[in-house]
Design a protein around this motif. Structure first.
Motif, short mmCIF file in Angstrom:
data_model
loop_
_atom_site.label_atom_id
_atom_site.label_comp_id
_atom_site.label_asym_id
_atom_site.label_seq_id
_atom_site.Cartn_x
_atom_site.Cartn_y
_atom_site.Cartn_z
N GLY A 1 0.80 -1.21 0.00
CA GLY A 1 0.00 0.00 0.00
C GLY A 1 0.84 1.26 0.00
N PRO A 2 0.20 2.40 0.26
CA PRO A 2 0.92 3.69 0.17
C PRO A 2 1.97 3.88 1.26
CG PRO A 2 -1.34 4.00 0.99
CD PRO A 2 -1.23 2.57 0.54
N SER A 3 1.79 3.26 2.43
CA SER A 3 2.77 3.46 3.51
C SER A 3 4.09 2.76 3.21
CB SER A 3 2.22 2.94 4.83
OG SER A 3 2.14 1.52 4.83
N GLY A 4 4.04 1.66 2.44
CA GLY A 4 5.24 0.94 2.09
C GLY A 4 5.85 0.13 3.22
N HIS A 5 5.08 -0.04 4.31
CA HIS A 5 5.61 -0.73 5.49
C HIS A 5 4.43 -1.41 6.17
CE1 HIS A 5 9.10 -1.03 8.22
NE2 HIS A 5 8.20 -1.12 9.18
N ARG A 6 4.39 -2.74 6.14
CA ARG A 6 3.20 -3.42 6.65
C ARG A 6 3.54 -4.80 7.19
NH1 ARG A 6 -2.42 -4.57 3.28
NH2 ARG A 6 -3.36 -6.01 4.79
N GLY A 7 2.96 -5.10 8.34
CA GLY A 7 3.10 -6.44 8.89
C GLY A 7 2.20 -7.42 8.16
N LEU A 8 2.60 -8.68 8.16
CA LEU A 8 1.83 -9.71 7.47
C LEU A 8 1.18 -10.63 8.50
CD1 LEU A 8 4.34 -10.59 4.61
CD2 LEU A 8 2.23 -9.25 4.42
N GLY A 9 -0.13 -10.59 8.55
CA GLY A 9 -0.88 -11.48 9.42
C GLY A 9 -1.22 -12.78 8.71
N PRO A 10 -1.95 -13.67 9.39
CA PRO A 10 -2.29 -14.98 8.80
C PRO A 10 -3.00 -14.88 7.45
CG PRO A 10 -2.77 -14.96 11.15
CD PRO A 10 -2.41 -13.56 10.79
N ASP A 11 -3.92 -13.92 7.31
CA ASP A 11 -4.66 -13.81 6.05
C ASP A 11 -3.74 -13.41 4.89
OD1 ASP A 11 -6.95 -14.48 7.39
OD2 ASP A 11 -7.67 -12.41 7.60
N GLU A 12 -2.89 -12.39 5.14
CA GLU A 12 -1.97 -11.96 4.08
C GLU A 12 -0.97 -13.05 3.73
OE1 GLU A 12 -3.33 -8.29 6.32
OE2 GLU A 12 -2.50 -10.25 6.87
N LEU A 13 -0.49 -13.74 4.75
CA LEU A 13 0.47 -14.82 4.49
C LEU A 13 -0.16 -15.94 3.69
CD1 LEU A 13 2.22 -14.88 7.98
CD2 LEU A 13 3.32 -14.31 5.81
N ALA A 14 -1.42 -16.23 3.98
CA ALA A 14 -2.11 -17.28 3.22
C ALA A 14 -2.25 -16.90 1.75
CB ALA A 14 -3.48 -17.54 3.84
N ARG A 15 -2.40 -15.59 1.48
CA ARG A 15 -2.54 -15.14 0.10
C ARG A 15 -1.25 -15.24 -0.68
NH1 ARG A 15 -5.08 -9.33 0.81
NH2 ARG A 15 -4.36 -9.15 -1.36
N ILE A 16 -0.12 -14.95 -0.02
CA ILE A 16 1.14 -14.93 -0.76
C ILE A 16 1.92 -16.24 -0.68
CG2 ILE A 16 1.38 -12.43 -0.50
CD1 ILE A 16 3.53 -12.99 1.62
N ALA A 17 1.52 -17.14 0.23
CA ALA A 17 2.27 -18.39 0.40
C ALA A 17 2.37 -19.20 -0.90
CB ALA A 17 1.67 -19.23 1.52
N PRO A 18 1.26 -19.36 -1.66
CA PRO A 18 1.39 -20.12 -2.92
C PRO A 18 2.36 -19.47 -3.91
CG PRO A 18 -0.92 -19.90 -2.30
CD PRO A 18 -0.15 -19.00 -1.41
N LEU A 19 2.35 -18.13 -3.96
CA LEU A 19 3.26 -17.43 -4.86
C LEU A 19 4.71 -17.60 -4.40
CD1 LEU A 19 1.22 -14.13 -5.35
CD2 LEU A 19 1.41 -16.04 -6.94
N ALA A 20 4.91 -17.55 -3.08
CA ALA A 20 6.25 -17.77 -2.54
C ALA A 20 6.72 -19.19 -2.83
CB ALA A 20 6.27 -17.51 -1.03
N GLY A 21 5.79 -20.15 -2.72
CA GLY A 21 6.14 -21.54 -3.01
C GLY A 21 6.56 -21.72 -4.46
#
Length: 634
Positions: A283-303
């Motif tokens: 997002g615009p702040s450029g600094h964000r923690g990743l919670g369970p929901d966000e991690l679930a979204r990017i995990a397949p891409l990371a894999g």
């Protein structure tokens, strides 16, 4: 170190200082008893000689680790030569820097043979490097770093930890880094920075070699900076740049191969997908923690990216040469770090996204650094000294000891500054100011800064907790001020500081990076103006995780973390003003929460004995040198 000692005989202006003697005795005792020691030594104590003198007397192989290059240069170019001349003839010392500070012959020769003509200043920079290389005895790029040799070119002719081939490199015999390490191995005292020291700890803990020679004692100066450096060192990060540099090095160093090229294209494609998703999440702040929901979204891409990297590693490992082995290992390491970054351990590590320029990165950082330091350092060596001018939020070193995970038996000393702060400084806090979140706050700050600069005749640092406020206030004031105005971002940090002194009276608008490691003695710096209390952003993922951990242990996160850290920040600001017994200056904090909130009393106590006023007339009298009457409190 007394009035009849060798230092007094050698230095005309030497005068024994009680605080310096107390600290030196504590350091000597810690080295003898092999018990950790933490000392806050106020500005002017002479803490550098207070720890170096007993270290030299002990004969122990010692590493001195500093937080800034300024202090590193002071130790190596001023204090150690003095002790070698008058206390310990034959004393040997060496400065050891990280890989990125030394020319890599392998990468330099490869780039010189096939220069990237699209790189600005490549040919002129190479000419300057070749001329410097013939006469340099150290290979330390600080000797040539500057306009002729820019950072983009330096990145091409240096090697980071992943790019360095180490003992397998055919250029190891003429490698400046290897030569610097040989000198360090032969020295009695080795001067390094915190990044290199902690990187060496991690290498040893993971069984991946070592960057420093064996030592018997460690002195950490500017130790208040250790927690954040350790957070970076003991974490992992996968950035777009790290991936692109890997692929660029592969193309340059490993010959064309069909399977390798196909795997590299897959890595590029999966990388675009993964980092694109990170950029959208940041997002615009450029600094964000990743919670369970966000991690679930990017995990397949990371894999998918991890699998592509593993395939690249296998494809390159089939090929001959040390460079191919290095590229294969690097691809595998990125895949492993990526796997770790998307699987944080709640309460122990935090996954977060960070924009870096035009790129983006995913990081995994430890919530606490103490366990890492205990395992890698405290269990291995007891002769440890931690010192700084600012480590206690009041009169208690406990929070810093706990932050670093030091054992309870750690000895503690607070040595006050010998300066007369009640006479040399004044603390100004306006009583009527909008709250920092108010839309009128920025304009009110500009009005206050204008008034203070009129009294100080420029000669000021105006420091902000955000780039946004810095840019807004500097834009309002720069066109109208009669002093030279400098703004962070116009030039590199050291260049800005040089101009600030040369153009005095001048004004520097900057952010928190100028709050520490800056030494401007004399009247060139007579006011430090801070827009608001330097609280860490509560939405910072690491701050939030550390506060949650404190809450789970029954502590108030704001009182036990946010307030002490902000107090240390303000104490650093006051320390910028008073560098000698003759300096005088105003610390202005344009945040009246110091006066209206209960926690404000903790700040004011920590900044005492600087007199407090809310009246600009007191500031005017201070600069006029009239202090017969105490500052008013209204």
């Amino acid at each position: 170190m007394g009035s009849t000692g060798p230092l007094a005989a050698a230095l005309e202006d030497f005068a024994p200082r009680q605080g310096q003697l107390i600290m030196a005795q504590a350091v000597a005792q810690a080295l003898t008893e092999q018990t950790p020691l933490m000392v806050e030594a106020g500005t002017g104590t002479g803490k550098t000689l207070a720890y170096l003198t007993p270290v030299v007397a002990s004969g122990l192989k010692t590493v001195v680790s500093t937080g800034t290059k300024t202090l590193q240069d002071q130790v190596a170019q001023k204090e150690l030569p003095l002790l070698g001349r008058v206390v310990a003839p034959g004393l040997r010392w060496a400065v050891l820097k990280g890989r990125g500070n030394y020319l890599c012959p392998r990468r330099y020769l490869a780039f010189a043979a096939q220069p990237d003509l699209g790189l600005p200043g490549a040919l002129s920079g190479l000419a300057a490097l070749e001329s410097w290389r013939r006469r340099s005895q150290s290979g330390d790029l600080d000797e040539v770093r500057g306009e002729a040799v820019g950072e983009a070119l330096l990145a091409e002719i240096t090697a980071n930890a992943e790019q360095c081939l180490g003992g397998r490199c055919e250029h190891r015999e003429d490698c400046p880094l290897m030569e610097a390490r040989r000198r360090a191995a032969e020295a009695d005292i080795v001067v390094v920075n915190h990044h290199l020291f902690l990187a060496d700890l991690r290498l040893k803990a993971e069984g991946r070699g070592e960057a420093l020679p064996r030592y018997q004692a460690v002195i950490f100066d500017e130790a208040h900076m250790l927690p954040e450096v350790a957070t970076a060192i003991f974490g992992v990060g996968v950035s777009e740049r790290r991936l692109s540099v890997l692929l660029k090095d592969m193309t340059r160093e490993v010959g064309p191969d069909q399977r390798m090229d196909q795997a590299a294209r897959a890595v590029e494609q999966e990388g675009r997908e993964f980092f694109g998703a990170l950029r959208a999440l940041a997002g615009p702040s450029g600094h964000r923690g990743l919670g369970p929901d966000e991690l679930a979204r990017i995990a397949p891409l990371a894999g998918a990216l991890g699998a592509a990297l593993e395939e690249l590693a296998q494809a390159v490992s089939r090929l001959e040469g040390e460079e191919a082995k290095s590229i294969a290992a690097r691809a595998g390491a990125v895949a492993m770090d990526l796997q770790a970054a998307v699987a944080p351990a709640p309460g122990h590590t935090v996954a977060w996204i960070e924009r870096r320029g035009r790129g983006v990165a995913i990081n995994l950082s430890p919530v606490e650094v103490g366990p890492h330091l205990e395992h890698a350092l405290y269990q291995e060596i007891g002769r440890l000294v931690f010192t700084s001018a600012t480590m206690a939020a009041g009169d208690d070193l406990g929070p810093m000891i706990r932050r670093l995970g030091l054992p309870e038996e750690t000895r503690r000393h607070i040595v006050g500054s010998p300066f007369d702060q009640a006479r040399q400084s004044i603390l100004y806090v306006p009583r009527r100011m909008p709250m920092p979140a108010d839309s009128a706050f920025t304009s009110a700050v500009a009005e206050q800064v204008r008034a203070i600069l009129r009294l100080s005749r420029g000669r000021a640092f105006v420091l902000f907790t955000s780039h946004r406020n810095m840019e807004a206030v500097s834009a309002m004031l720069t066109p109208e001020l009669e002093y030279a105005c400098l703004v962070q971002g116009q030039a590199p940090r050291l260049e800005l500081l040089r101009r600030f002194v040369e153009l005095s009276p001048s004004v520097l608008f900057a952010t928190a990076s100028f709050w520490q490691g800056v030494d401007v003695p004399g009247p060139a710096l007579s006011a430090v103006i801070v827009d608001k209390l330097p609280f860490a952003p509560p939405d910072d993922p690491l701050v939030a995780a550390r506060m949650a951990l404190l809450e789970s242990r029954g502590h108030n996160g704001f009182a036990h973390l946010m307030v002490p850290e902000a107090i240390l920040g303000l104490k650093q600001g006051l320390g910028r003003l008073l560098r000698t017994p003759h300096d005088r200056g105003v610390l202005a904090v344009l945040d009246n929460r110091l006066l209206t909130k209960p926690y404000g009393r903790r700040f004011l106590k920590a900044l005492a004995p600087a007199p407090l006023t809310s009246d600009l007339a007191d500031v005017a009298r201070f600069f006029a040198g009239r202090q017969a009457e105490p500052p008013s409190q209204n």
